[in-house]
Design an enzyme around this catalytic site. Structure first.
Site, short mmCIF file in Angstrom:
data_model
loop_
_atom_site.label_atom_id
_atom_site.label_comp_id
_atom_site.label_asym_id
_atom_site.label_seq_id
_atom_site.Cartn_x
_atom_site.Cartn_y
_atom_site.Cartn_z
N ASP A 72 1.33 0.43 -6.12
CA ASP A 72 1.16 -0.26 -4.47
C ASP A 72 2.64 0.25 -4.02
OD1 ASP A 72 1.15 -2.24 -2.56
OD2 ASP A 72 0.44 -3.47 -3.54
N ASP A 96 -1.03 8.52 5.36
CA ASP A 96 -2.41 8.04 6.07
C ASP A 96 -2.55 6.90 4.85
OD1 ASP A 96 -4.47 8.35 6.88
OD2 ASP A 96 -5.63 10.15 5.26
N LYS A 136 -0.57 6.79 10.24
CA LYS A 136 -2.07 6.34 10.30
C LYS A 136 -1.40 4.89 10.73
CE LYS A 136 -5.64 5.72 7.50
NZ LYS A 136 -6.58 6.91 7.35
N1 SAM Z 1 -4.96 11.50 3.17
C1 SAM Z 1 -5.75 10.87 1.66
C2 SAM Z 1 -6.76 12.43 1.15
O1 SAM Z 1 -6.96 12.88 2.22
O2 SAM Z 1 -6.70 12.98 -0.21
C3 SAM Z 1 -7.06 9.98 1.63
C4 SAM Z 1 -6.02 8.20 2.34
S1 SAM Z 1 -7.11 7.14 2.93
C5 SAM Z 1 -7.34 7.44 4.25
C6 SAM Z 1 -6.23 5.78 2.54
C7 SAM Z 1 -5.37 5.35 1.54
O3 SAM Z 1 -4.45 4.72 1.55
C8 SAM Z 1 -6.86 4.18 0.28
O4 SAM Z 1 -7.25 5.39 -0.85
C9 SAM Z 1 -6.07 3.47 -0.18
O5 SAM Z 1 -5.61 2.94 -1.79
C10 SAM Z 1 -4.79 3.41 0.12
N2 SAM Z 1 -3.41 2.05 0.37
C11 SAM Z 1 -3.73 1.03 0.90
N3 SAM Z 1 -3.30 0.54 0.57
C12 SAM Z 1 -2.00 0.65 0.04
C13 SAM Z 1 -1.18 0.39 -0.79
N4 SAM Z 1 -0.52 -0.73 -0.48
N5 SAM Z 1 -0.27 1.14 -1.51
C14 SAM Z 1 -0.45 2.76 -1.57
N6 SAM Z 1 -2.01 3.25 -1.49
C15 SAM Z 1 -2.25 2.53 -0.02
#
Ligand code: SAM
Length: 185
Positions: A72, A96, A136
């Site tokens: 995280d 992203d 993003k």
């Molecule tokens: N760029 C990726 C791909 O092309 O495969 C897709 C990313 S997806 C739209 C957004 C991601 O952000 C999710 O998998 C989610 O688990 C992650 N995310 C959200 N909050 C997060 C955090 N606090 N730490 C790490 N990852 C996080």
């Protein structure tokens, strides 16, 4: 082939802004299921490095220049922190990351803002002088203030709006070019 369709957005930004080159070190925040990481790994090649992090595990098989961590960004643990230390400064930081949406637009926007602020804090700590940043963000009242914040840290800031599918229509990307700060190579 890539595990998620979202790869086209990074490809398009890479074409437009020449973001990724052989030998680069890239940090990919919110990396699961792994499309951006995989694409970045191909572009930086075997002499480069891509460090990816996500709350979620992925089954994607990455080439050996990738280090993927389940973690995280708000509470980074030793493994991910160690990789940041080992590979910094990075040439580019990609985010992203997206919050789990609740349907409440105020909550969703607030969570998106927390994520983009954290991404910027990480970029600030580990980008190379002159490096680039892709983030993003959900369009909303705070996005403009965030863009102004970016303008203080980068020589220029571009906005990229992906050809929208309905569910993603509220997302845009800011691309900060030329980090003003950080370490030299
Ligand atoms: N760029 C990726 C791909 O092309 O495969 C897709 C990313 S997806 C739209 C957004 C991601 O952000 C999710 O998998 C989610 O688990 C992650 N995310 C959200 N909050 C997060 C955090 N606090 N730490 C790490 N990852 C996080």
């Amino acid at each position: 082939s890539y595990p998620a369709r979202s790869v086209y957005k990074l490809k398009e930004m890479d074409k437009r802004f020449s973001l990724l080159k052989p030998g680069m070190k890239a940090l990919d925040l919110g990396a699961a299921p792994g499309s951006w990481t995989l694409y970045a790994a191909e572009r930086v090649g075997s002499k480069g490095v891509v460090v990816g992090v996500d709350l979620q595990e992925t089954e994607t098989k990455f080439p050996e220049q990738v280090r993927f961590f389940v973690d995280d960004v708000f509470e980074p643990r030793a493994g991910f922190l160690g990789a940041l230390k080992e590979y910094a400064p990075f040439d580019i930081v990609l985010s992203d990351m997206a919050p789990k949406t609740t349907g409440n637009k105020f909550t969703d926007q607030a969570r998106s803002m927390n994520l983009v602020e954290e991404a910027l804090a990480l970029a600030h700590n580990c980008l190379i002088n002159g490096g680039n940043f892709v983030v993003k963000i959900f369009m909303g009242p705070d996005a403009d203030a965030y863009r102004h914040e970016l303008m203080q840290h980068f020589r220029s800031v571009k906005t990229f709006k992906p050809k929208s599918s309905r569910s993603e229509s509220k997302e845009i990307f800011y691309v900060g070019l030329g980090f003003k700060g950080g370490q030299d190579a």
